[in-house]
Design a protein around this motif. Structure first.
Motif, PDB file in Angstrom:
ATOM      1  N   ARG A   1       0.702  -1.234  -0.018  1.00 20.84           N
ATOM      2  CA  ARG A   1      -0.088  -0.145  -0.096  1.00 20.84           C
ATOM      3  C   ARG A   1       0.888   1.377  -0.101  1.00 20.84           C
ATOM      4  NH1 ARG A   1      -2.660  -3.984   2.688  1.00 20.84           N
ATOM      5  NH2 ARG A   1      -4.913  -3.970   2.615  1.00 20.84           N
ATOM      6  N   VAL A   2       0.536   2.261  -0.641  1.00 19.49           N
ATOM      7  CA  VAL A   2       1.393   3.440  -0.845  1.00 19.49           C
ATOM      8  C   VAL A   2       1.561   4.094   0.585  1.00 19.49           C
ATOM      9  CG1 VAL A   2      -0.589   4.672  -2.066  1.00 19.49           C
ATOM     10  CG2 VAL A   2       1.557   5.571  -2.199  1.00 19.49           C
ATOM     11  N   VAL A   3       0.237   4.143   1.260  1.00 17.92           N
ATOM     12  CA  VAL A   3       0.235   4.424   2.823  1.00 17.92           C
ATOM     13  C   VAL A   3      -0.272   3.360   3.283  1.00 17.92           C
ATOM     14  CG1 VAL A   3       0.484   7.050   2.596  1.00 17.92           C
ATOM     15  CG2 VAL A   3      -1.721   5.889   2.168  1.00 17.92           C
ATOM     16  N   HIS A   4      -0.152   3.300   4.628  1.00 16.41           N
ATOM     17  CA  HIS A   4      -0.759   2.192   5.645  1.00 16.41           C
ATOM     18  C   HIS A   4      -0.199   0.920   5.062  1.00 16.41           C
ATOM     19  CE1 HIS A   4      -3.661   4.842   7.547  1.00 16.41           C
ATOM     20  NE2 HIS A   4      -3.761   5.653   6.334  1.00 16.41           N
TER      21      HIS A   4
ATOM     22  N   SER B   1      -3.390  -0.339  11.294  1.00 18.04           N
ATOM     23  CA  SER B   1      -1.903   0.072  10.235  1.00 18.04           C
ATOM     24  C   SER B   1      -1.220   1.373  11.131  1.00 18.04           C
ATOM     25  CB  SER B   1      -2.448   0.195   8.907  1.00 18.04           C
ATOM     26  OG  SER B   1      -3.495   1.375   8.707  1.00 18.04           O
TER      27      SER B   1
ATOM     28  N   ALA C   1      -9.545   0.845   9.958  1.00 20.22           N
ATOM     29  CA  ALA C   1     -10.222   0.422   8.826  1.00 20.22           C
ATOM     30  C   ALA C   1     -11.344  -0.803   9.140  1.00 20.22           C
ATOM     31  CB  ALA C   1      -9.552   0.422   7.591  1.00 20.22           C
TER      32      ALA C   1
ATOM     33  N   ALA D   1      -8.010  17.100  -0.734  1.00 25.01           N
ATOM     34  CA  ALA D   1      -7.297  15.637  -1.164  1.00 25.01           C
ATOM     35  C   ALA D   1      -6.318  15.984  -2.234  1.00 25.01           C
ATOM     36  CB  ALA D   1      -8.541  14.716  -1.796  1.00 25.01           C
TER      37      ALA D   1
ATOM     38  N   PHE E   1      -3.005  15.641  -0.856  1.00 27.37           N
ATOM     39  CA  PHE E   1      -2.365  14.273  -0.247  1.00 27.37           C
ATOM     40  C   PHE E   1      -0.886  13.788  -1.020  1.00 27.37           C
ATOM     41  CE2 PHE E   1      -2.842   9.788   0.691  1.00 27.37           C
ATOM     42  CZ  PHE E   1      -2.879   9.638   2.017  1.00 27.37           C
TER      43      PHE E   1
ATOM     44  N   ARG F   1     -10.878  11.393  -1.760  1.00 29.08           N
ATOM     45  CA  ARG F   1     -10.660   9.761  -1.344  1.00 29.08           C
ATOM     46  C   ARG F   1     -11.591   8.954  -2.188  1.00 29.08           C
ATOM     47  NH1 ARG F   1     -11.071   8.890   4.925  1.00 29.08           N
ATOM     48  NH2 ARG F   1     -10.201   7.229   4.540  1.00 29.08           N
TER      49      ARG F   1
ATOM     50  N   THR G   1      -6.307   2.877  -6.306  1.00 27.10           N
ATOM     51  CA  THR G   1      -5.151   2.420  -5.719  1.00 27.10           C
ATOM     52  C   THR G   1      -5.362   0.810  -5.779  1.00 27.10           C
ATOM     53  OG1 THR G   1      -3.440   2.558  -4.146  1.00 27.10           O
ATOM     54  CG2 THR G   1      -5.533   2.118  -3.433  1.00 27.10           C
TER      55      THR G   1
ATOM     56  N   ARG H   1      -2.718  -2.324  -6.987  1.00 26.46           N
ATOM     57  CA  ARG H   1      -2.167  -3.131  -6.093  1.00 26.46           C
ATOM     58  C   ARG H   1      -2.553  -4.657  -6.252  1.00 26.46           C
ATOM     59  NH1 ARG H   1      -3.056  -4.243  -0.706  1.00 26.46           N
ATOM     60  NH2 ARG H   1      -5.336  -3.700  -0.591  1.00 26.46           N
TER      61      ARG H   1
HETATM   62 FE1  HDD Z   1      -6.229   7.108   3.131  1.00 24.73          FE
HETATM   63  C1  HDD Z   1      -5.124   3.945   2.820  1.00 24.73           C
HETATM   64  C2  HDD Z   1      -7.423   6.335   6.417  1.00 24.73           C
HETATM   65  C3  HDD Z   1      -6.869  10.553   3.641  1.00 24.73           C
HETATM   66  C4  HDD Z   1      -5.677   7.548  -0.151  1.00 24.73           C
HETATM   67  N1  HDD Z   1      -6.235   5.242   4.422  1.00 24.73           N
HETATM   68  C5  HDD Z   1      -5.835   4.101   3.937  1.00 24.73           C
HETATM   69  C6  HDD Z   1      -5.844   3.239   5.076  1.00 24.73           C
HETATM   70  C7  HDD Z   1      -6.595   3.975   6.177  1.00 24.73           C
HETATM   71  C8  HDD Z   1      -6.666   5.391   5.664  1.00 24.73           C
HETATM   72  C9  HDD Z   1      -6.908   3.277   7.509  1.00 24.73           C
HETATM   73  C10 HDD Z   1      -5.492   1.784   5.324  1.00 24.73           C
HETATM   74  C11 HDD Z   1      -6.694   0.992   4.792  1.00 24.73           C
HETATM   75  C12 HDD Z   1      -6.528  -0.552   4.678  1.00 24.73           C
HETATM   76  O1  HDD Z   1      -5.840  -0.909   5.974  1.00 24.73           O
HETATM   77  O2  HDD Z   1      -6.185  -1.207   4.083  1.00 24.73           O
HETATM   78  N2  HDD Z   1      -6.939   8.044   4.676  1.00 24.73           N
HETATM   79  C13 HDD Z   1      -7.399   7.774   6.033  1.00 24.73           C
HETATM   80  C14 HDD Z   1      -7.954   8.795   6.720  1.00 24.73           C
HETATM   81  C15 HDD Z   1      -7.970   9.974   5.828  1.00 24.73           C
HETATM   82  C16 HDD Z   1      -7.189   9.722   4.570  1.00 24.73           C
HETATM   83  C17 HDD Z   1      -8.796   8.647   7.970  1.00 24.73           C
HETATM   84  C18 HDD Z   1      -8.422  11.104   6.145  1.00 24.73           C
HETATM   85  C19 HDD Z   1      -9.499  11.445   6.706  1.00 24.73           C
HETATM   86  N3  HDD Z   1      -6.357   8.720   2.062  1.00 24.73           N
HETATM   87  C20 HDD Z   1      -6.771   9.977   2.392  1.00 24.73           C
HETATM   88  C21 HDD Z   1      -6.448  10.765   1.269  1.00 24.73           C
HETATM   89  C22 HDD Z   1      -6.171  10.077   0.404  1.00 24.73           C
HETATM   90  C23 HDD Z   1      -5.924   8.758   0.530  1.00 24.73           C
HETATM   91  C24 HDD Z   1      -7.021  12.308   1.169  1.00 24.73           C
HETATM   92  C25 HDD Z   1      -5.978  10.218  -1.439  1.00 24.73           C
HETATM   93  C26 HDD Z   1      -6.504  11.429  -1.878  1.00 24.73           C
HETATM   94  N4  HDD Z   1      -5.322   5.883   1.425  1.00 24.73           N
HETATM   95  C27 HDD Z   1      -5.319   6.432   0.446  1.00 24.73           C
HETATM   96  C28 HDD Z   1      -4.834   5.279  -0.646  1.00 24.73           C
HETATM   97  C29 HDD Z   1      -4.830   4.069   0.351  1.00 24.73           C
HETATM   98  C30 HDD Z   1      -4.996   4.639   1.618  1.00 24.73           C
HETATM   99  C31 HDD Z   1      -3.624   5.552  -1.560  1.00 24.73           C
HETATM  100  C32 HDD Z   1      -3.420   3.301   0.389  1.00 24.73           C
HETATM  101  C33 HDD Z   1      -3.847   1.882   0.185  1.00 24.73           C
HETATM  102  C34 HDD Z   1      -5.025   1.781   0.230  1.00 24.73           C
HETATM  103  O3  HDD Z   1      -5.657   3.022  -0.012  1.00 24.73           O
HETATM  104  O4  HDD Z   1      -5.864   0.810   0.007  1.00 24.73           O
HETATM  105  O5  HDD Z   1      -5.829   4.998  -1.660  1.00 24.73           O
END
Ligand code: HDD
Length: 690
Positions: A70-73, A113, A132, A157, A160, A357, A364, A368
């Motif tokens: 994952r790119v984050v988390h 995570s 999550a 967003a 981000f 989001r 993603t 992935r």
């Molecule tokens: Fe995110 C993963 C929570 C803003 C783009 N996010 C991800 C996960 C969590 C969050 C818990 C891990 C899910 C898992 O366990 O698979 N993210 C947040 C929260 C945010 C937030 C609480 C703000 C309130 N995220 C956010 C923004 C963007 C993203 C603004 C993009 C514009 N987030 C992602 C992603 C991820 C992700 C790149 C990486 C892996 C995945 O989604 O499945 O799409």
């Protein structure tokens, strides 16, 4: 989990479960394999042959085992469980059955995570934690993709990628791993003041959870509940852990990162295996649509909370995690959350962070998980039936019968056709506006709630926040970045800015930029967390030959009876000899463990044992370090003799409990309370080395 505890999701997963125990080896084509240790060669010392299909299959599969993290988390741990609403009181506000059908247990998978680190990084870094939850409801999957902090770094967003590029390891040398203490993050922060509120949370102990079982979760954004008549109510989602919200301290986390990088993951796994199922309460903050503009911040701004004193959190149900996954990759790694997975009765708002989001998560998953059929992966499949016109694509697992993969059709009787009353209908919000790239002025106050957070902290929480800023900024080389952050902090609170400046070698600001508004929200402090249980707390007993076995036995059985996890530690594994000649089994040898992996320590009596421990640097350090980290320390009888060399000051109020006469009854009451208090952060420990 057995028998009736099995959820519908669990039964569905049976179809994908494979148990190879007791089976002979085959190829993926089902051909029995005679030898998997030697490749097929032309002669014993000759070249390997292309026709060795088993060799090629084995190596090829291995070569392709990895998918992008994952790119984050990227680093996470997950578990199955269920959600159950308390009553039907939400039925008048939402069509979502899982929230309002008493007794209905909706299966869930939760993944916790860290954000910045890669898959192999340590659990206990300073970071936000993801929380999550995928609810496999009868109306389809609902994903609540939240964090353990109620606000976010940015408001839109589109920022981000900037934020994530800044916090991730720096691009030229990929340093540092899983840490925000470096120039690029703080450069972004000082130039983007909307990050200030979230940075206060990140510098607080909230960023160092003791356990995934002891942290809150938040949906962060304002969402919408929608009733059968199409009426909306704004909602914020909160998870509250039954065991209270508790954190580690910074020095502890850094040491745990080396001693046990899997600390939080292991804790979750072991609690579930041991039957101590993590439990959280779901609470909602509800705001009628007509009150949308009743606040001095914008409900659509994800850098703001609604203070609980303004809108109370209404408890609506409970989440229980009661089953570990069978296979980490198949389940925890392949689970795909998506903010757009909502069920009838839950809808979005125009929060610009939320809106972005809605695009990112689906996008993603495509890279992935390798294509558009990832919803068919067992852990992602809803328990609700799926009927669609999607066809083909990589890894298509279904054999769709029929001819008409389109709508309208007459060949397949027009089916599947759009559903009637059961269908999801979008909230009919009236929208009127110009196409502009502009932030609303109502998003403009970046400091007021950062000040609210600061004002709400207990003395020790403030000390930890200042120390965190000093540590992080102390790692920032560029002086102008450090100065920029201090400048922003001066908008939050003058004393805070001065204290931070003094620790990082920049000039302290002369005067406040804005006067502190003086408001606070007690709900934000961890100082008021419940401290009424020792359940699942890890307690170390330090022993050597000559230990008073009755002390070990008496204290251990009492604490274990209250749900604590007790371990007996000695210089070597095996057993030690008790004072009366009896054998006392050792759980772990001291060199293989450390005080940072425990919540409390007990030194039982037996003078010979305690004198030996006092001569053992590992044992003395164990106690000193536990004391420094604010943990409960108990000494029974002669056990007290170890406290002096360990520089521990006896003080019951501060969680150091002794029983010089060896009387266990009174000792157990006080010590249990000291452990339940989690930590004793007000000890005078500055001079204590550890
Ligand atoms: Fe995110 C993963 C929570 C803003 C783009 N996010 C991800 C996960 C969590 C969050 C818990 C891990 C899910 C898992 O366990 O698979 N993210 C947040 C929260 C945010 C937030 C609480 C703000 C309130 N995220 C956010 C923004 C963007 C993203 C603004 C993009 C514009 N987030 C992602 C992603 C991820 C992700 C790149 C990486 C892996 C995945 O989604 O499945 O799409």
């Amino acid at each position: 989990m057995t028998g009736d505890d099995r959820t519908e999701k669990d039964r569905q997963l049976d179809a994908a479960r494979v148990d190879q125990r007791g089976s002979f080896l085959t190829t993926d084509q089902g051909i029995p394999v005679d030898d998997t240790d030697n490749s097929l060669k032309a002669g014993e010392r000759g070249p390997t042959l292309m026709e060795d299909f088993h060799f090629r299959e084995k190596i090829t599969h291995f070569d392709h085992e990895r998918i992008p993290e994952r790119v984050v988390h990227a680093r996470g741990a997950g578990a199955y469980g269920f959600f159950e609403p308390y009553d039907d009181s939400l039925a008048s506000l939402t069509r979502a059955e899982f929230l309002s059908t008493p007794g209905l247990r909706t299966p869930v998978f939760v993944r916790f995570s860290t954000v910045a680190g890669s898959r192999g990084s340590s659990d206990t870094v300073r970071d936000v934690r993801g929380f999550a939850t995928k609810f496999y409801t009868r109306q389809g999957n609902f994903d609540l993709v939240g964090n353990n902090m109620p606000v976010f770094f940015i408001q839109d967003a589109v920022k981000f990628p900037d934020f994530v590029h800044a916090v991730k390891p720096e691009p030229h040398n990929e340093i540092p791993q899983a840490s925000s203490a470096h120039d690029t993050l703080w450069d972004f922060v000082q130039l983007q003041p909307e990050t200030t509120h979230m940075m206060m949370w990140l510098m607080s102990d909230r960023a160092l959870p003791r356990s995934f079982r002891m942290m809150q979760g938040f949906g962060v954004h304002t969402f919408r509940l929608v009733d059968a008549g199409g009426r909306g109510t704004f909602v914020k989602f909160h998870w509250k852990p039954k065991l209270g919200t508790h954190s580690l301290v910074w020095d502890e986390t850094q040491k745990v990162a080396g001693k046990d990088p899997d600390f939080n993951r292991r804790d979750l796994w072991e609690a579930i295996e041991g039957g101590a199922f993590p439990e959280y309460e779901l609470g909602l903050q509800l705001v009628p649509e007509e009150d949308e503009h009743a606040f001095d911040f914008d409900l659509l701004d994800a850098t703001k909370i609604i203070p609980e004193e303004q809108v109370p959190v209404r408890p609506v149900g409970r989440l229980v995690l009661n089953r570990n996954p069978d296979n980490f990759f198949a389940e925890t790694e392949q689970i795909a959350f998506h903010l757009a997975n909502v069920v009838p009765g839950i809808d979005f708002t125009n929060d610009p962070l939320l809106q972005g989001r809605l695009f990112s998560y689906l996008d993603t998953q495509l890279i992935r998980l390798g294509g558009p059929n990832f919803p068919q992966i067992p852990v992602n499949r809803p328990i609700a039936e799926v009927h669609d016109h999607h066809r083909d694509g990589y890894h298509q697992m279904l054999i769709n019968k029929g001819r008409a993969a389109y709508h309208p059709n007459s060949l397949d009787g027009g089916m599947p056709e759009p559903a009637g009353e059961a269908a999801y209908t979008h909230y009919q919000e009236r929208v009127d506006g110009h196409k502009i790239r502009k932030r609303s002025e109502s998003f403009g106050d970046h400091y007021g709630q950062a000040t609210l957070f600061w004002n709400s902290m207990a003395d020790w929480e403030r000390e930890h926040i200042i120390a965190a800023f000093r540590f992080e900024l102390g790692k920032v080389d560029a002086r102008h970045i450090r100065e920029g952050v201090v400048h922003n902090l001066n908008e939050v609170d003058h004393d805070l800015a001065v204290s931070v400046a003094e620790g990082i070698g920049v000039d302290a600001p002369g005067q406040p930029l804005t006067a502190n508004h003086g408001r606070s929200s007690p709900a934000l402090s961890m100082d008021h967390e419940p401290a009424d249980t020792v359940a699942t707390r890890k307690i170390a007993f330090l022993v050597a030959d000559g230990v008073d076995a009755a002390h070990v036995q008496g204290v251990m059985s009492d604490l274990a009876g209250k749900g604590a996890v007790c371990e007996v530690l000695a210089a070597r594994g095996g057993a030690v000899r008790g004072a009366g000649g009896e054998e006392v089994t050792v759980t772990r040898a001291l060199p293989t463990t450390a005080s940072v992996l425990f919540d409390a320590v007990v030194v039982p009596g037996g003078e010979e044992s305690v004198r030996a421990l006092a001569e053992d640097g590992d044992a003395v350090h164990f106690v000193t370090e536990a004391y420094k980290h604010g943990k409960a320390i108990g000494a029974v009888g002669a056990g007290e003799l170890l406290l002096e060399p360990a520089r521990v000051v006896i003080n019951r109020e501060q969680g150091v409990v002794t029983s010089p006469g060896g009387d266990l009854g009174e000792f157990l009451t006080s010590f249990t309370a000291a452990v339940a208090a989690h930590r004793h952060p007000r000890r005078p420990t500055r001079q204590i080395p550890a």
